[in-house]
Write a protein that holds these residues in place. Sequence first.
Motif, PDB file in Angstrom:
ATOM      1  N   SER A   1      41.726  41.746  37.723  1.00  0.00           N
ATOM      2  CA  SER A   1      40.598  41.063  38.338  1.00  0.00           C
ATOM      3  C   SER A   1      39.421  42.029  38.462  1.00  0.00           C
ATOM      4  CB  SER A   1      40.990  40.546  39.725  1.00  0.00           C
ATOM      5  OG  SER A   1      41.240  41.645  40.598  1.00  0.00           O
ATOM      6  N   LEU A   2      38.304  41.554  38.958  1.00  0.00           N
ATOM      7  CA  LEU A   2      37.129  42.401  39.121  1.00  0.00           C
ATOM      8  C   LEU A   2      37.384  43.543  40.098  1.00  0.00           C
ATOM      9  CD1 LEU A   2      34.336  39.671  39.267  1.00  0.00           C
ATOM     10  CD2 LEU A   2      34.959  41.131  37.331  1.00  0.00           C
ATOM     11  N   GLN A   3      38.363  43.367  41.002  1.00  0.00           N
ATOM     12  CA  GLN A   3      38.700  44.408  41.980  1.00  0.00           C
ATOM     13  C   GLN A   3      39.752  45.374  41.448  1.00  0.00           C
ATOM     14  OE1 GLN A   3      38.483  41.036  42.844  1.00  0.00           O
ATOM     15  NE2 GLN A   3      36.378  41.518  43.441  1.00  0.00           N
ATOM     16  N   GLY A   4      40.154  45.193  40.197  1.00  0.00           N
ATOM     17  CA  GLY A   4      41.138  46.093  39.601  1.00  0.00           C
ATOM     18  C   GLY A   4      42.575  45.738  39.904  1.00  0.00           C
ATOM     19  N   VAL A   5      42.824  44.550  40.473  1.00  0.00           N
ATOM     20  CA  VAL A   5      44.178  44.114  40.811  1.00  0.00           C
ATOM     21  C   VAL A   5      44.770  43.361  39.622  1.00  0.00           C
ATOM     22  CG1 VAL A   5      45.567  42.698  42.371  1.00  0.00           C
ATOM     23  CG2 VAL A   5      43.585  43.947  43.248  1.00  0.00           C
ATOM     24  N   TRP A   6      46.042  43.666  39.302  1.00  0.00           N
ATOM     25  CA  TRP A   6      46.705  42.935  38.236  1.00  0.00           C
ATOM     26  C   TRP A   6      46.931  41.487  38.662  1.00  0.00           C
ATOM     27  CZ3 TRP A   6      46.635  44.353  33.506  1.00  0.00           C
ATOM     28  CH2 TRP A   6      46.798  45.683  33.122  1.00  0.00           C
ATOM     29  N   VAL A   7      46.535  40.547  37.824  1.00  0.00           N
ATOM     30  CA  VAL A   7      46.808  39.130  38.031  1.00  0.00           C
ATOM     31  C   VAL A   7      47.859  38.741  37.000  1.00  0.00           C
ATOM     32  CG1 VAL A   7      45.836  36.804  38.129  1.00  0.00           C
ATOM     33  CG2 VAL A   7      44.426  38.776  38.767  1.00  0.00           C
ATOM     34  N   CYS A   8      49.014  38.301  37.459  1.00  0.00           N
ATOM     35  CA  CYS A   8      50.148  38.162  36.547  1.00  0.00           C
ATOM     36  C   CYS A   8      51.112  37.091  37.048  1.00  0.00           C
ATOM     37  CB  CYS A   8      50.880  39.501  36.423  1.00  0.00           C
ATOM     38  SG  CYS A   8      51.383  40.174  38.022  1.00  0.00           S
ATOM     39  N   GLY A   9      52.173  36.891  36.279  1.00  0.00           N
ATOM     40  CA  GLY A   9      53.223  35.960  36.650  1.00  0.00           C
ATOM     41  C   GLY A   9      53.165  34.662  35.856  1.00  0.00           C
ATOM     42  N   PRO A  10      54.113  33.763  36.090  1.00  0.00           N
ATOM     43  CA  PRO A  10      54.156  32.489  35.367  1.00  0.00           C
ATOM     44  C   PRO A  10      52.891  31.647  35.524  1.00  0.00           C
ATOM     45  CG  PRO A  10      56.248  32.887  36.447  1.00  0.00           C
ATOM     46  CD  PRO A  10      55.312  33.953  36.933  1.00  0.00           C
TER      47      PRO A  10
END
Length: 455
Positions: free
Chosen positions: A126-135
Motif C-alpha cells: 500500500s502507499l504506507q508500505g504495508v503488504w496487502v495480501c491474502g485470498p
Amino acid sequence: MIQKLHSLVWGPALLTLLLITGGLYTLRFKGFQILGIRTWWKHTIGSLFADTKDSREEKREHSVTKAQAACTALAATIGTGNIVGVATALTAGGPGAIFWMWVSAVIGMATAYGETWLGLKHRYRSLQGVWVCGPAVYLSRGLHMPVMGFVYGILCLLASLGMGSMVQSNAIAQTIQFSTGTSPVFSAVIVTTLTCCVAVGGISRIAHVTERLIPWAAGIYIAFSLMVLLLCYRQIPVAFQEIFQCALFPQAVVGGAGGYGISRAFRYGIARGVFSNEAGLGSLAGLHGATDDTTPEEQGMWAMFEVFFDTIIICTLTALVILCVTKGNLSGEYGDGAVLTARCFGAVLGKLGEHLVSVSMVIFAFATMIAWFFLGRQTLEAVMEQISGWIFLSERLKKRIRQGYLVLYGYAVFLGCVSSLTSVWELSDIWNGMMAFPNILALLLLHRQVRYPLK
C-alpha cells in the motif's frame, strides 16, 4: 437452525471440494509433498540450521522474516484443534478418523502450497508500505472478482472475532478455572491485557512473540507426549492397527473400538483435520504474505511444512497418547475433549501430565489469538483497499478503522473468557467453512498460475 446450517456448510459438498482441490494440486506437482519431502524439508526447517550468510534474514518495517512467518502460521494452526479437535474426532468418529485426518493433511499440504503461492504472487504494498495480501487480494486481482474478495474478507474478519479470539480465550479461561479454580473474570482481565499489549505492537511484535513462544511450547508438548508413548510402547502397534482397521475395515473391529462406520470416520477425520491445519481456508496465504526476501515457491514449501507439523506430528502424538492409554475404549470413561486428553496424560504422568495439557492449551490458545489478530489485520487492509476502489477512504478514517478493530478484538477476547460459547463455537465453525468456498473457487480457477515448487 445454527446446527442445520453447520451441517450444511461442513457437509459432503465442502469436504469433497477440499479433497478435489488438494487432489488436483497433488497431481499437478506429481506428489511433491510426499516424493519431495527431502527437498521441502531442506528448504524449510533445514534452512534454519544452515550456517551461511544467506540464512541471516533482515526484516524491514511492516514485514516479517521467513522464520517469523512460519512461527506465526504455526501459532494460528497449532491450538485447540490439536488437543480438543483430536479428542473430539476420536470419540465421534473412532480411531479411523485419525487415518482420514492424515489423508486431509497430505492432500492439504498441496492445497496450502497453492494458496500461499497465489498469496505472494498477487500481493502488493500500500502507499504506507504495508503488504496487502491474502485470498481477498488474489480473488480481486487474480480472478478479477472484487465482490468475492470483499465477501471473503468479511468472513475472515468474523472468523477472527469468533474462532480466532472468543473460542480461544474461552478455552484459556475454562482451562485455568479447571486447573487452579481462578475466576474467569480475573483470567479475562489478564488475557485481554496481554493480547492487546502484543497486538498494539503490530505485526513485528506479534511475529517476535510467536517466534519465541511456539518452538518452546511445541517442543515441550512433543517431549512429554513421547515420554507417555515410551511408557506405553506395547500399545503403539495396537493403536496403529485400530486406526487402519477402523478406517478401512470397520466390520472387522471388535470390542471398544468397534461401532464406528467409515462415513463417520471420514467426516470427522477430514473436518477436524481442516479445522486444525486450516489448509484450504486461505489463512496461510494471509499469514505468509508479509514475508520479505522470499519467493512464492519457498513460502509455499513453508506452508506445506506447517500442515505436516500440525497434523502429521502434533495431532498424531495426541491421538496415540489417547489410544494407548485408553486401549481403544472411547466410550466416555475418560471424558471428552480437553478432559479426555488431560486424563490420558495424567493416567501415566500423574498431576504433572494434567498440568502439562493445561499449560499447553493456554499457550497454544494464546498464540492462536495473537496470530489470528495478525491475520485479521492483514485481511482488514485488503478489505479497506477493496472499499477504496469503490468509495474514497481517507487515511485518517483508515487509522480509526484499524484502532476500532483492535478494540473490538480485545472486547471479543474478554467476552470469550466470561461467556458460555456453545453457539459461538458453531457460528465460528460456519464462518471458517464459508471462507473455504471462495478460496477453493480461486484455487481451482487459478491453478495454472501456480508453478511447480522446484522451478
